[in-house]
Design a protein around this motif. Structure first.
Motif, PDB file in Angstrom:
ATOM      1  N   GLU A  30       1.090  -1.029  -0.005  1.00 53.34           N
ATOM      2  CA  GLU A  30      -0.675  -0.017  -0.143  1.00 53.34           C
ATOM      3  C   GLU A  30       1.002   1.442   0.043  1.00 53.34           C
ATOM      4  OE1 GLU A  30      -3.155   0.663   2.919  1.00 53.34           O
ATOM      5  OE2 GLU A  30      -3.651  -1.217   2.589  1.00 53.34           O
ATOM      6  N   ASP A  31       2.046   1.161   0.755  1.00 49.44           N
ATOM      7  CA  ASP A  31       2.733   2.535   0.870  1.00 49.44           C
ATOM      8  C   ASP A  31       3.292   2.845   0.152  1.00 49.44           C
ATOM      9  OD1 ASP A  31       4.643   0.368   0.691  1.00 49.44           O
ATOM     10  OD2 ASP A  31       6.005   1.392   2.141  1.00 49.44           O
ATOM     11  N   ARG A  34       0.846   5.577  -4.924  1.00 50.89           N
ATOM     12  CA  ARG A  34      -0.004   6.886  -5.202  1.00 50.89           C
ATOM     13  C   ARG A  34      -1.319   7.253  -5.788  1.00 50.89           C
ATOM     14  NH1 ARG A  34       5.050  10.759  -6.806  1.00 50.89           N
ATOM     15  NH2 ARG A  34       3.414  12.035  -6.498  1.00 50.89           N
ATOM     16  N   ASP A  50      -0.150  12.872   6.193  1.00 48.78           N
ATOM     17  CA  ASP A  50       1.344  11.703   5.995  1.00 48.78           C
ATOM     18  C   ASP A  50       1.183  10.995   4.391  1.00 48.78           C
ATOM     19  OD1 ASP A  50       3.003  12.006   7.678  1.00 48.78           O
ATOM     20  OD2 ASP A  50       1.801  10.866   9.532  1.00 48.78           O
ATOM     21  N   ASN A  51      -0.359  11.132   4.080  1.00 50.96           N
ATOM     22  CA  ASN A  51      -1.221  10.455   3.064  1.00 50.96           C
ATOM     23  C   ASN A  51      -1.008  11.398   1.686  1.00 50.96           C
ATOM     24  OD1 ASN A  51      -3.040   9.184   5.662  1.00 50.96           O
ATOM     25  ND2 ASN A  51      -2.446   7.908   3.981  1.00 50.96           N
ATOM     26  N   VAL A  80      -8.168   6.835   1.968  1.00 50.33           N
ATOM     27  CA  VAL A  80      -6.301   6.522   3.184  1.00 50.33           C
ATOM     28  C   VAL A  80      -7.523   6.744   4.563  1.00 50.33           C
ATOM     29  CG1 VAL A  80      -4.775   7.689   0.909  1.00 50.33           C
ATOM     30  CG2 VAL A  80      -6.323   9.325   2.801  1.00 50.33           C
ATOM     31  N   PRO A  92      -5.336   2.696   3.827  1.00 49.58           N
ATOM     32  CA  PRO A  92      -4.662   3.665   4.502  1.00 49.58           C
ATOM     33  C   PRO A  92      -3.204   3.923   4.544  1.00 49.58           C
ATOM     34  CG  PRO A  92      -5.712   1.705   5.883  1.00 49.58           C
ATOM     35  CD  PRO A  92      -5.613   1.779   4.729  1.00 49.58           C
ATOM     36  N   ASN A  93      -2.073   2.898   4.064  1.00 48.33           N
ATOM     37  CA  ASN A  93      -1.203   3.648   3.971  1.00 48.33           C
ATOM     38  C   ASN A  93      -0.528   4.201   3.069  1.00 48.33           C
ATOM     39  OD1 ASN A  93      -0.632   3.086   6.295  1.00 48.33           O
ATOM     40  ND2 ASN A  93      -1.069   0.712   5.740  1.00 48.33           N
ATOM     41  N   SER A  94      -1.495   3.694   1.664  1.00 51.59           N
ATOM     42  CA  SER A  94      -1.278   4.845   0.323  1.00 51.59           C
ATOM     43  C   SER A  94      -1.051   6.051   0.665  1.00 51.59           C
ATOM     44  CB  SER A  94      -2.165   4.064  -0.537  1.00 51.59           C
ATOM     45  OG  SER A  94      -3.967   5.171  -0.046  1.00 51.59           O
ATOM     46  N   ARG A  95      -1.038   6.988  -0.746  1.00 45.94           N
ATOM     47  CA  ARG A  95      -0.818   7.991  -0.631  1.00 45.94           C
ATOM     48  C   ARG A  95      -1.826   9.058  -2.123  1.00 45.94           C
ATOM     49  NH1 ARG A  95       1.209   6.609   3.076  1.00 45.94           N
ATOM     50  NH2 ARG A  95       3.684   6.573   3.570  1.00 45.94           N
TER      51      ARG A  95
END
Length: 102
Positions: A30-31, A34, A50-51, A80, A92-95
């Motif tokens: 996930e991180d 984008r 952060d997101n 997110v 929740p960890n994506s941008r």
């Protein structure tokens, strides 16, 4: 109304595909994902810094992508999450970055 339904279906398909890519078998987490939200912008107050990634306003290039209508922010919250709204996102960890259209 028909156009909105088609657009909503398109967004649902894209999100479903994106979420399925985070399957460990693909090696994408996930991180690393984008997502550009093509909507009314994203509120930097409602969505965690952060997101957020820098966005671009395509209709009024000299204006920011700060959301005055809240629709784009609601979409970002679904993706997110929003601590201020008490919403846990599906990724929740994506941008996310706004591609503002207003």
């Amino acid at each position: 109304m028909k156009r909105f339904g088609t657009f909503a279906l398109f967004i649902f398909i894209i999100l479903s595909f994106t979420v399925s890519l985070t399957n460990p078998a693909y090696g994408i987490t996930e991180d690393k994902i984008r997502i550009a939200i093509i909507d009314t912008g994203i509120s930097s107050v409602a969505i965690s810094a952060d997101n957020l990634k820098e966005g671009h306003n395509y209709i009024l290039p000299n204006n920011s992508t700060e959301d005055d209508i809240d629709h784009g922010t609601a979409v970002a919250g679904i993706i997110v999450g929003s601590e201020k709204a008490g919403i846990e996102g599906i990724m929740p960890n994506s941008r996310v970055g706004a591609a503002g259209l207003l």
